[in-house]
Each structure stands twice: as structure tokens, then as C-alpha cells.
Scaffold this motif. Structure first.
Motif, PDB file in Angstrom:
ATOM      1  N   VAL A 113       5.340 -10.249 -10.306  1.00 23.73           N
ATOM      2  CA  VAL A 113       4.156 -11.821  -9.989  1.00 23.73           C
ATOM      3  C   VAL A 113       3.080 -11.208  -9.069  1.00 23.73           C
ATOM      4  CG1 VAL A 113       3.946 -14.317  -9.502  1.00 23.73           C
ATOM      5  CG2 VAL A 113       6.363 -12.848 -10.555  1.00 23.73           C
ATOM      6  N   GLU A 114       2.969 -10.412  -8.093  1.00 24.13           N
ATOM      7  CA  GLU A 114       1.713 -10.470  -7.548  1.00 24.13           C
ATOM      8  C   GLU A 114       1.241  -9.352  -8.256  1.00 24.13           C
ATOM      9  OE1 GLU A 114       3.603  -8.344  -3.946  1.00 24.13           O
ATOM     10  OE2 GLU A 114       4.691 -10.121  -3.020  1.00 24.13           O
ATOM     11  N   GLN A 120      -5.236 -11.380 -11.848  1.00 18.52           N
ATOM     12  CA  GLN A 120      -5.565 -13.048 -12.173  1.00 18.52           C
ATOM     13  C   GLN A 120      -7.489 -13.129 -11.828  1.00 18.52           C
ATOM     14  OE1 GLN A 120      -3.158 -16.084 -11.289  1.00 18.52           O
ATOM     15  NE2 GLN A 120      -5.074 -17.801 -12.444  1.00 18.52           N
ATOM     16  N   GLN A 121      -7.336 -12.765 -10.043  1.00 19.79           N
ATOM     17  CA  GLN A 121      -8.219 -12.633  -9.074  1.00 19.79           C
ATOM     18  C   GLN A 121      -9.014 -12.216  -9.091  1.00 19.79           C
ATOM     19  OE1 GLN A 121      -5.991 -11.671  -5.141  1.00 19.79           O
ATOM     20  NE2 GLN A 121      -5.320 -13.686  -5.035  1.00 19.79           N
ATOM     21  N   LEU A 122      -8.947 -10.528  -9.690  1.00 18.33           N
ATOM     22  CA  LEU A 122     -10.342  -9.767  -9.849  1.00 18.33           C
ATOM     23  C   LEU A 122     -10.579 -10.354 -11.360  1.00 18.33           C
ATOM     24  CD1 LEU A 122     -11.481  -7.078  -9.520  1.00 18.33           C
ATOM     25  CD2 LEU A 122      -9.911  -6.212 -11.369  1.00 18.33           C
ATOM     26  N   ARG A 132     -10.604  -5.473  -6.403  1.00 18.26           N
ATOM     27  CA  ARG A 132     -10.256  -4.115  -7.454  1.00 18.26           C
ATOM     28  C   ARG A 132      -9.195  -3.321  -6.415  1.00 18.26           C
ATOM     29  NH1 ARG A 132     -12.882  -1.689 -11.855  1.00 18.26           N
ATOM     30  NH2 ARG A 132     -14.726  -2.709 -12.363  1.00 18.26           N
ATOM     31  N   ALA A 133      -9.372  -3.379  -5.240  1.00 22.37           N
ATOM     32  CA  ALA A 133      -8.296  -2.186  -4.286  1.00 22.37           C
ATOM     33  C   ALA A 133      -6.697  -2.935  -4.046  1.00 22.37           C
ATOM     34  CB  ALA A 133      -9.141  -2.390  -3.248  1.00 22.37           C
ATOM     35  N   ALA A 134      -7.233  -3.892  -4.420  1.00 17.86           N
ATOM     36  CA  ALA A 134      -5.568  -5.062  -4.141  1.00 17.86           C
ATOM     37  C   ALA A 134      -5.062  -4.865  -5.484  1.00 17.86           C
ATOM     38  CB  ALA A 134      -6.535  -6.496  -4.686  1.00 17.86           C
ATOM     39  N   VAL A 135      -5.531  -4.190  -6.799  1.00 17.40           N
ATOM     40  CA  VAL A 135      -4.837  -4.403  -8.128  1.00 17.40           C
ATOM     41  C   VAL A 135      -4.550  -3.199  -7.854  1.00 17.40           C
ATOM     42  CG1 VAL A 135      -5.543  -4.299 -10.029  1.00 17.40           C
ATOM     43  CG2 VAL A 135      -6.224  -6.005  -9.990  1.00 17.40           C
ATOM     44  N   LEU A 136      -4.911  -1.948  -7.578  1.00 19.66           N
ATOM     45  CA  LEU A 136      -4.751  -0.464  -8.115  1.00 19.66           C
ATOM     46  C   LEU A 136      -3.345  -0.927  -6.504  1.00 19.66           C
ATOM     47  CD1 LEU A 136      -4.895   1.852  -9.587  1.00 19.66           C
ATOM     48  CD2 LEU A 136      -6.053   2.540  -6.613  1.00 19.66           C
ATOM     49  N   ASN A 350     -11.752  -6.808 -21.396  1.00 19.83           N
ATOM     50  CA  ASN A 350     -10.819  -5.781 -21.057  1.00 19.83           C
ATOM     51  C   ASN A 350     -10.044  -6.578 -20.975  1.00 19.83           C
ATOM     52  OD1 ASN A 350     -10.190  -3.701 -22.236  1.00 19.83           O
ATOM     53  ND2 ASN A 350     -10.151  -2.549 -20.992  1.00 19.83           N
ATOM     54  N   LEU A 351      -9.977  -6.796 -19.274  1.00 19.60           N
ATOM     55  CA  LEU A 351      -9.690  -7.269 -18.276  1.00 19.60           C
ATOM     56  C   LEU A 351      -8.658  -8.181 -18.960  1.00 19.60           C
ATOM     57  CD1 LEU A 351      -8.185  -6.817 -15.479  1.00 19.60           C
ATOM     58  CD2 LEU A 351      -9.794  -8.291 -14.798  1.00 19.60           C
ATOM     59  N   ALA A 352      -9.319  -8.907 -19.486  1.00 20.06           N
ATOM     60  CA  ALA A 352      -8.747 -10.483 -19.572  1.00 20.06           C
ATOM     61  C   ALA A 352      -7.572 -10.006 -21.026  1.00 20.06           C
ATOM     62  CB  ALA A 352      -9.932 -11.168 -20.944  1.00 20.06           C
ATOM     63  N   ALA A 353      -8.362  -8.701 -21.960  1.00 19.06           N
ATOM     64  CA  ALA A 353      -7.891  -8.087 -22.798  1.00 19.06           C
ATOM     65  C   ALA A 353      -6.246  -7.401 -22.461  1.00 19.06           C
ATOM     66  CB  ALA A 353      -7.763  -7.152 -24.061  1.00 19.06           C
TER      67      ALA A 353
END
Length: 442
Positions: A113-114, A120-122, A132-136, A350-353
Motif C-alpha cells: 500500500v505504501e 501516486q504521489q510521484l 523519486r527517492a521515496a518510491v525507491l 509510463n508511470l501511469a502505465a
């Protein structure tokens, strides 16, 4: 005459003394595990009237004809059967509870979930280096949570296998001891106190064995027992076969008796086998889930470009929940823009995909479903265990009421047999007085 007063009184005293000894044993062992109440069988002694008077039978006192155990083999069999079912349910439930704790406490669902929330935030600001760092970081946490879940499942499985191996060794010890009891029973005198003690040992060993593996029993006239499980003989006469356990590559266990495979249906071994099968299935679902996430993310990466315009590279490597790991080292490696986009592009298609792929796979729903299924299994097995516990308790109470020692009854027997002993002594005194009177006649 054929009977004399002194011998009759002496035989009565001996019988009463034996009954007092047995009653004292009952009282002393009232709380001893496996002890079955004894009672003394007293029969009349008769003798023929003498030459040409063979039909004239007169009583010549009493004798102890045997010491009986007040055991009911059907109630004992029911205690073994219900106890075996309860042991299976307890072991399986304990294993499932550990599996549930491993999955829940690892936090796989929360990390999914996180991770999706970070994506979603990105999507609102694809060029933001902090997002981007948070996603990684979320991806790394997710991989670690999968690893932790597998390690916890492995620890739960190792505990189940350790306990099962110990139970197998214990069952073999019980089998060897039961074989020795069989040999001693074959030589024990019918109705003796030693035989009653051996029968207590036999029944106690059978009950302990049934808690490990379901058994079937065949009793001989001399009290010896043949024990089988899964169609294979464990104990016969003075011989016992070895029960063994093997572990498969997926962590499940199997059992053999004398090299022949068996499938226990009761006892702690059956419960351990069932719990380990559940652990294997749960890990399989975690592996599928981890591969789905890694596959969706890496496929999206391959279809896009990093923030510097270079082709997207995999974020995850490895396979399964145990092998998944993050290989990307920079937040700029996340391919938010589609292929062909220039460096620094904030096109987030691409992120949406990627997000759509994760939504389509419903990875969060799958994780939640896994938690729900494990919790439902624990809840269902708890209900089953409680029902089996009540059934086993009822069977044991029924056996204890029939075969257990009631101290009030034994206290009454003490008084009764003591009075019988005193009466026999009084009869001997009367006989002595009569003889003294006869001898004193002139």
C-alpha cells in the motif's frame, strides 16, 4: 467334618488383608497418572464331604481369586481416539498461528500500500527528486518485507519440523517400552498385582503414543497388544518397528514405518504435516505476489526512459519472496516517461502505465486476500479445536468415573474390610476358646 472353624477364619483374614492392601494402593495412587482402580475378587472355597459322600459339599472358607482392574477397553479406546484428534488440532492450530504472525507482522500488505501511495504521489510531480527517492525507498522496503515474511515462515516451519522429529523419537521410545511390557505381560500370572501394574503401563504408553500418531490396537488374551498405524505394524509382541520422518525440498514432511510410507490422520505428527503444507502454500502465494510486483515494475521500466533519457532498467531482481531485491540505486532511474522522451521529461504516462499494471494485478488485494485466508483458517481451526477439546474432555471424564479412584468409596471399603478382618480374628478366638473348653472337660 470337611471344614474347620480355624481354617475358615484364617482364610477370611487372609482375604480381608489382601482387600485392605489393594484398597490402600487405590488410595495411595488416587492421583497417579494412568492408574486404574483395583478390586479384589474373593471366591468361596468348597470341599467334598469325604469317602462315599462326594455329593456332600461344604464350605471351607474364602480365597483371593484375583486382582481386577476396573478398566473399560471401549472407554480407553475412545480416550485414545479423541486425544489423538485433539493433539492433531492443537499442533495444526499452533502452526497456523505462527504462519499468521509471520505474514501479518512482516507488513507485506502495508508495504505494498505504501509503495503504491508513493507512486501516486510521484505521478503528481514526476520530476521531483524527493518523491523519486521515496518510491525507491518504498520498493526497497517492500522487497525487505517479502524477505522477512519468508524468513519468519521458515522459522515457523523449522520449529514444526523440530517438534515433529522429537515426537518421532519419543514414539520410538514408547514403542520399544511397549514391546518390553508385552514380554513381561506374557509371563505375568493371571490376576496378580504385577499383571495389573503392567496393564496400567501398557495403557499409559498406548495413550501417549496416540497423542503422537493415530494407532489401532489388537489385544491378545494374555494382555499383550499389537499396535499399527497407517496399515503398518508398530509393535507386535516383543518387537517394535522404527517410525521415521523425511523432509521434502518444499519443507513438508512425510513418515515411514519400517521403510513403508504412512499418512498419519491423527496425533501431533498429522497436525505438523498439515501446518507445514499450509506454510508451503502461503509461501507459494507470496512468491507469486512478489513475482507479479517485480514483473509489472520491470516491464514498465523497459517501456520507458529514466530521468536522464537513458532506457529504463529493472528496479527489482531475483525471483520469489525470498529472492526479490532492489537493484536500482538512484531515484532518477525510475522510468516515468515513455520511450523516446528527452532527458528531464516530466511526462508521467509510463508511470501511469505502471500504476495501471499494479492495479490490474490487484497486488494489494491479493496480499489482503492472503491475510484473510490465513486468519480464516486460524479461526476455523480454533472452533474445531475447541469442539475436539470438549469431546476429548467428555471421554476422559467418562473413563475416570468408571476407572478412577473415588476416595469416599475407598474409605468405606477400608472400614468394611477392616471389620471383616476383625470378624475373622474373632472367629479364630472363638474356635480357640471352644477347643480349650473341650480339652478341659473331664
Amino acid at each position: 467334618m470337611a471344614s474347620d472353624l480355624l481354617s475358615i477364619a484364617a482364610s477370611g483374614a487372609r482375604a480381608a488383608r489382601a482387600a485392605l492392601d489393594v484398597t490402600a494402593q487405590n488410595i495411595a495412587n488416587a492421583s497417579s497418572e494412568g492408574y486404574v482402580r483395583r478390586s479384589v475378587s474373593i471366591s468361596e472355597v468348597s470341599a467334598a464331604g469325604g469317602q462315599n459322600r462326594l455329593g456332600d459339599i461344604s464350605l471351607s472358607g474364602a480365597r483371593v481369586s484375583g486382582i481386577d482392574r476396573n478398566a473399560d477397553m471401549f472407554r480407553q479406546a475412545e480416550v485414545r481416539r479423541t486425544g489423538s484428534d485433539l493433539a492433531r488440532a492443537n499442533t495444526e492450530l499452533g502452526g497456523l498461528e505462527n504462519i499468521e504472525a509471520a505474514v501479518e507482522q512482516s507488513g507485506v500488505y502495508d508495504s505494498i500500500v505504501e509503495f503504491e501511495a508513493a507512486l501516486q504521489q510521484l505521478s503528481a510531480d514526476p520530476g521531483n527528486p524527493s518523491l523519486r527517492a521515496a518510491v525507491l525507498a518504498g520498493a526497497d522496503t517492500l522487497a525487505n518485507k517479502f524477505n522477512i515474511a519468508v524468513d519468519s515462515l521458515g522459522a515457523a516451519g523449522e520449529g514444526l519440523r523440530f517438534d515433529a522429529a522429537a515426537s518421532v523419537e519419543q514414539a520410538n521410545v514408547f514403542g520399544e517400552e511397549l514391546a518390553r511390557v508385552n514380554l513381561r505381560l506374557a509371563r505375568a500370572s493371571e490376576g496378580s498385582s504385577d499383571r495389573a501394574t503392567l496393564l496400567d503401563q501398557r495403557d499409559t504408553l498406548l495413550e501417549k503414543m496416540s497423542g503422537i500418531v493415530d494407532i489401532s490396537t489388537t489385544f491378545a488374551a494374555d494382555g499383550t497388544v499389537t499396535v499399527a498405524t497407517g496399515g503398518e505394524t508398530l509393535v507386535s509382541g516383543g518387537q517394535s518397528a522404527a517410525l521415521a520422518m523425511t523432509t521434502a525440498g518444499d519443507g513438508t514432511i512425510a513418515f515411514q514405518v519400517g521403510g513403508a510410507p504412512i499418512a498419519p490422520r491423527g496425533g501431533s505428527l498429522a497436525g505438523a504435516a498439515l501446518a507445514l503444507e499450509s506454510a508451503r502454500d502461503v509461501q507459494g502465494r507470496l512468491d507469486v505476489l512478489a513475482d507479479q510486483i517485480a514483473g509489472a515494475v520491470n516491464a514498465a521500466q523497459a517501456n520507458g526512459v529514466a530521468f536522464d533519457g537513458s532506457p529504463g532498467q529493472p528496479i527489482f531482481a531475483g525471483s520469489g519472496a525470498a529472492g526479490i531485491r532492489v537493484v536500482a540505486t538512484q531515484g532518477s532511474a525510475i522510468a516515468t516517461a515513455p520511450a523516446g522522451s528527452p532527458a528531464g521529461s516530466i511526462d508521467g504516462s509510463n508511470l501511469a502505465a505502471l500504476r495501471q499494471a499494479l492495479d490490474g494485478a490487484d497486488v494489494a488485494g491479493s496480499a489482503n486476500g492472503l491475510l484473510f485466508d490465513v486468519s480464516s483458517a486460524v479461526s476455523g481451526r480454533t472452533v474445531t479445536r475447541d469442539a475436539l477439546d470438549a469431546i476429548a474432555a467428555s471421554a476422559r471424564i467418562s473413563l475416570e468415573q468408571q476407572a478412577g479412584v473415588d476416595l469416599d468409596t475407598e474409605a468405606a471399603n477400608l472400614m468394611r474390610f477392616q471389620q471383616a478382618f476383625q470378624a475373622s480374628g474373632r472367629a479364630m478366638q472363638v474356635a480357640s476358646d471352644v477347643f480349650d473348653t473341650i480339652v478341659g472337660l473331664r
